[in-house]
Design a protein around this motif. Structure first.
Motif, PDB file in Angstrom:
ATOM      1  N   CYS A  60       0.864   5.839   2.951  1.00 20.91           N
ATOM      2  CA  CYS A  60       0.323   5.379   4.237  1.00 20.91           C
ATOM      3  C   CYS A  60       0.594   6.323   5.409  1.00 20.91           C
ATOM      4  O   CYS A  60       0.341   5.952   6.558  1.00 20.91           O
ATOM      5  CB  CYS A  60       0.888   4.007   4.573  1.00 20.91           C
ATOM      6  SG  CYS A  60       0.320   2.693   3.459  1.00 20.91           S
ATOM      7  N   LEU A  93       5.573   4.431  11.443  1.00 21.35           N
ATOM      8  CA  LEU A  93       4.816   3.216  11.179  1.00 21.35           C
ATOM      9  C   LEU A  93       5.560   1.965  11.646  1.00 21.35           C
ATOM     10  O   LEU A  93       4.940   1.010  12.139  1.00 21.35           O
ATOM     11  CB  LEU A  93       4.494   3.108   9.686  1.00 21.35           C
ATOM     12  CG  LEU A  93       3.454   4.104   9.159  1.00 21.35           C
ATOM     13  CD1 LEU A  93       3.242   3.904   7.665  1.00 21.35           C
ATOM     14  CD2 LEU A  93       2.143   3.960   9.901  1.00 21.35           C
ATOM     15  N   ALA A 105       3.527  -1.096   4.249  1.00 22.20           N
ATOM     16  CA  ALA A 105       2.956   0.254   4.273  1.00 22.20           C
ATOM     17  C   ALA A 105       4.040   1.268   3.932  1.00 22.20           C
ATOM     18  O   ALA A 105       4.904   1.563   4.759  1.00 22.20           O
ATOM     19  CB  ALA A 105       2.373   0.547   5.658  1.00 22.20           C
ATOM     20  N   CYS A 165       7.745   6.628   7.757  1.00 24.25           N
ATOM     21  CA  CYS A 165       8.060   5.194   7.797  1.00 24.25           C
ATOM     22  C   CYS A 165       8.553   4.798   9.185  1.00 24.25           C
ATOM     23  O   CYS A 165       8.182   3.737   9.714  1.00 24.25           O
ATOM     24  CB  CYS A 165       9.120   4.850   6.754  1.00 24.25           C
ATOM     25  SG  CYS A 165       8.592   5.080   5.041  1.00 24.25           S
ATOM     26  N   GLY A 189      -4.562   5.830   2.996  1.00 23.03           N
ATOM     27  CA  GLY A 189      -3.506   4.824   3.030  1.00 23.03           C
ATOM     28  C   GLY A 189      -3.294   4.247   4.413  1.00 23.03           C
ATOM     29  O   GLY A 189      -3.138   3.025   4.572  1.00 23.03           O
ATOM     30  N   VAL A 232       1.035  -6.525   5.610  1.00 25.01           N
ATOM     31  CA  VAL A 232       0.938  -5.209   4.986  1.00 25.01           C
ATOM     32  C   VAL A 232       2.312  -4.561   4.874  1.00 25.01           C
ATOM     33  O   VAL A 232       3.029  -4.421   5.874  1.00 25.01           O
ATOM     34  CB  VAL A 232      -0.003  -4.284   5.789  1.00 25.01           C
ATOM     35  CG1 VAL A 232      -0.018  -2.877   5.184  1.00 25.01           C
ATOM     36  CG2 VAL A 232      -1.410  -4.870   5.837  1.00 25.01           C
ATOM     37  N   THR A 276     -11.521   1.752   2.722  1.00 21.94           N
ATOM     38  CA  THR A 276     -10.959   0.458   3.118  1.00 21.94           C
ATOM     39  C   THR A 276     -11.969  -0.658   2.928  1.00 21.94           C
ATOM     40  O   THR A 276     -11.619  -1.770   2.501  1.00 21.94           O
ATOM     41  CB  THR A 276     -10.496   0.506   4.581  1.00 21.94           C
ATOM     42  OG1 THR A 276      -9.523   1.549   4.743  1.00 21.94           O
ATOM     43  CG2 THR A 276      -9.873  -0.815   4.998  1.00 21.94           C
ATOM     44  N   SER A 281       7.526  -1.061   6.972  1.00 20.74           N
ATOM     45  CA  SER A 281       7.362   0.203   6.255  1.00 20.74           C
ATOM     46  C   SER A 281       8.700   0.699   5.737  1.00 20.74           C
ATOM     47  O   SER A 281       9.715   0.635   6.436  1.00 20.74           O
ATOM     48  CB  SER A 281       6.742   1.258   7.187  1.00 20.74           C
ATOM     49  OG  SER A 281       6.557   2.485   6.516  1.00 20.74           O
ATOM     50  N   ALA A 326      -3.970   0.399   5.613  1.00 22.90           N
ATOM     51  CA  ALA A 326      -2.931  -0.426   6.222  1.00 22.90           C
ATOM     52  C   ALA A 326      -3.421  -1.044   7.531  1.00 22.90           C
ATOM     53  O   ALA A 326      -3.236  -2.242   7.786  1.00 22.90           O
ATOM     54  CB  ALA A 326      -1.677   0.407   6.460  1.00 22.90           C
ATOM     55  N   ILE A 381       0.856  -1.188   0.000  1.00 26.60           N
ATOM     56  CA  ILE A 381       0.000   0.000   0.000  1.00 26.60           C
ATOM     57  C   ILE A 381       0.888   1.233   0.000  1.00 26.60           C
ATOM     58  O   ILE A 381       1.836   1.333   0.781  1.00 26.60           O
ATOM     59  CB  ILE A 381      -0.928   0.031   1.235  1.00 26.60           C
ATOM     60  CG1 ILE A 381      -1.755  -1.255   1.316  1.00 26.60           C
ATOM     61  CG2 ILE A 381      -1.832   1.256   1.202  1.00 26.60           C
ATOM     62  CD1 ILE A 381      -2.607  -1.348   2.578  1.00 26.60           C
ATOM     63  N   ARG A 386      -4.287  -5.101   7.905  1.00 28.70           N
ATOM     64  CA  ARG A 386      -3.546  -5.847   8.932  1.00 28.70           C
ATOM     65  C   ARG A 386      -4.508  -6.529   9.904  1.00 28.70           C
ATOM     66  O   ARG A 386      -4.288  -7.677  10.305  1.00 28.70           O
ATOM     67  CB  ARG A 386      -2.597  -4.916   9.691  1.00 28.70           C
ATOM     68  CG  ARG A 386      -1.759  -5.647  10.727  1.00 28.70           C
ATOM     69  CD  ARG A 386      -0.693  -4.761  11.333  1.00 28.70           C
ATOM     70  NE  ARG A 386      -1.240  -3.712  12.173  1.00 28.70           N
ATOM     71  CZ  ARG A 386      -0.499  -2.883  12.921  1.00 28.70           C
ATOM     72  NH1 ARG A 386       0.831  -2.995  12.880  1.00 28.70           N
ATOM     73  NH2 ARG A 386      -1.063  -1.946  13.646  1.00 28.70           N
ATOM     74  N   PHE A 415       4.449  -1.954  11.749  1.00 29.33           N
ATOM     75  CA  PHE A 415       4.326  -2.195  10.311  1.00 29.33           C
ATOM     76  C   PHE A 415       5.683  -2.449   9.674  1.00 29.33           C
ATOM     77  O   PHE A 415       6.719  -1.954  10.149  1.00 29.33           O
ATOM     78  CB  PHE A 415       3.682  -0.993   9.617  1.00 29.33           C
ATOM     79  CG  PHE A 415       2.198  -0.912   9.772  1.00 29.33           C
ATOM     80  CD1 PHE A 415       1.359  -1.751   9.050  1.00 29.33           C
ATOM     81  CD2 PHE A 415       1.629   0.000  10.639  1.00 29.33           C
ATOM     82  CE1 PHE A 415      -0.017  -1.675   9.185  1.00 29.33           C
ATOM     83  CE2 PHE A 415       0.261   0.091  10.790  1.00 29.33           C
ATOM     84  CZ  PHE A 415      -0.570  -0.747  10.061  1.00 29.33           C
TER      85      PHE A 415
END
Length: 274
Positions: free
Chosen positions: A9, A41, A30, A38, A14, A28, A229, A48, A18, A6, A22, A46
């Motif tokens: 995010c 996340l 992301a 990042c 986004g 995921v 979503t 990411s 995510a 995705i 999940r 995540f």
């Protein structure tokens, strides 16, 4: 565990996608444009890493990272990150259009082309594109964004036809007003590219600037990102995904009016409600 990549995010559609995927047991990946997002996340558990549609190298690196972690497979791709340059078409410099197409269309196409051979090799896959009601009908002051979404719609329609029978399904999600930072994120691009004070439409820009800078609450018929979503879930999990998913009342109305009204009448309706 099924896997999905995705984009975009950091917030909004986004991020909700995510979290939602999940929660449904998907693995995921992301991605975000900024490394700081990042990091955040990753702190939330995540996988990411950075993917910026304007940066071809980051697209290549991000997908390589995904495939390295999965052993060379990917079940679904959700192209999502995009932005707007509000302004009259006559005030859009060439550079503004070049930059927005790089992010909103060319980058999506680049990533999608890289993913297709992976899905072909495994015999299945889902490619989902987050379009917009503005990919169905145009609206004044949104010309740059509309142009990218019309381009995305056409490219995606052809891709869907060409991939028929391969096991790879392609779908468009077309949201209307969704509660995100989309308008706020458009401000830097407006300020960079639109010389509104020198425009022949200067007086008209007062209303646009008020709407852009002074958000007073939700738009009419606005829904939460979770509404998108919900459609994404169907697009990637259903045995028979749809080609198009309308989200919000304005999208359903726009789709109907596009089919039944002559152009002049549709222009009047949009002008009165834009």
């Amino acid at each position: 565990m099924r896997s999905i990549l995705i984009t975009g995010c950091s917030s909004g559609i986004g991020l909700d996608a995510a979290l939602g995927m999940r929660a449904r047991g998907w693995r995921v990946f992301a991605t975000c444009r900024q490394e700081a997002d990042c990091d955040r996340l990753r702190g939330e558990g995540f996988e990411s890493f950075r993917l910026d549609y304007a940066d071809e190298a980051s697209i290549e690196t991000a997908l390589a990272e995904v495939l390295d972690r999965t052993g060379g497979t990917l079940d679904a791709l959700f192209n999502n990150g995009a932005y707007a340059v509000p302004g009259a078409v006559e005030d859009l410099p060439r550079g503004a259009l070049r930059e927005i197409f790089e992010v909103n269309l060319f980058g999506w196409h680049d990533l999608t082309r890289r993913v297709i051979p992976v899905m072909r090799a495994q015999g299945h896959g889902r490619i989902v594109q987050c379009s917009s009601v503005l990919g169905i009908v145009g609206a004044a002051w949104r010309g740059a964004y509309v142009a990218t979404k019309f381009g995305l719609e056409g490219l995606t329609d052809v891709l869907r036809m060409e991939l028929a029978g391969t096991g790879i399904a392609v779908a468009l999600i077309e949201p209307g007003p969704i509660g995100t930072k989309f308008r706020q994120n458009a401000i830097p691009h407006f300020e960079k590219w639109i010389d509104w004070e020198a425009s022949a439409r200067r007086a008209d820009y007062e209303r646009l600037r008020d709407r852009l800078y002074n958000r007073r609450g939700p738009d009419a018929f606005e829904l939460a990102p979770s509404a998108v979503t919900e459609k994404l879930v169907h697009a990637v999990e259903s045995a028979r995904p749809r080609a198009r998913y309308y989200v919000t009342t304005p999208t359903h109305i726009a789709g109907l009016l596009r089919r039944i009204l002559p152009t002049w009448a549709l222009d009047l309706v949009i002008a009165r409600n834009g």
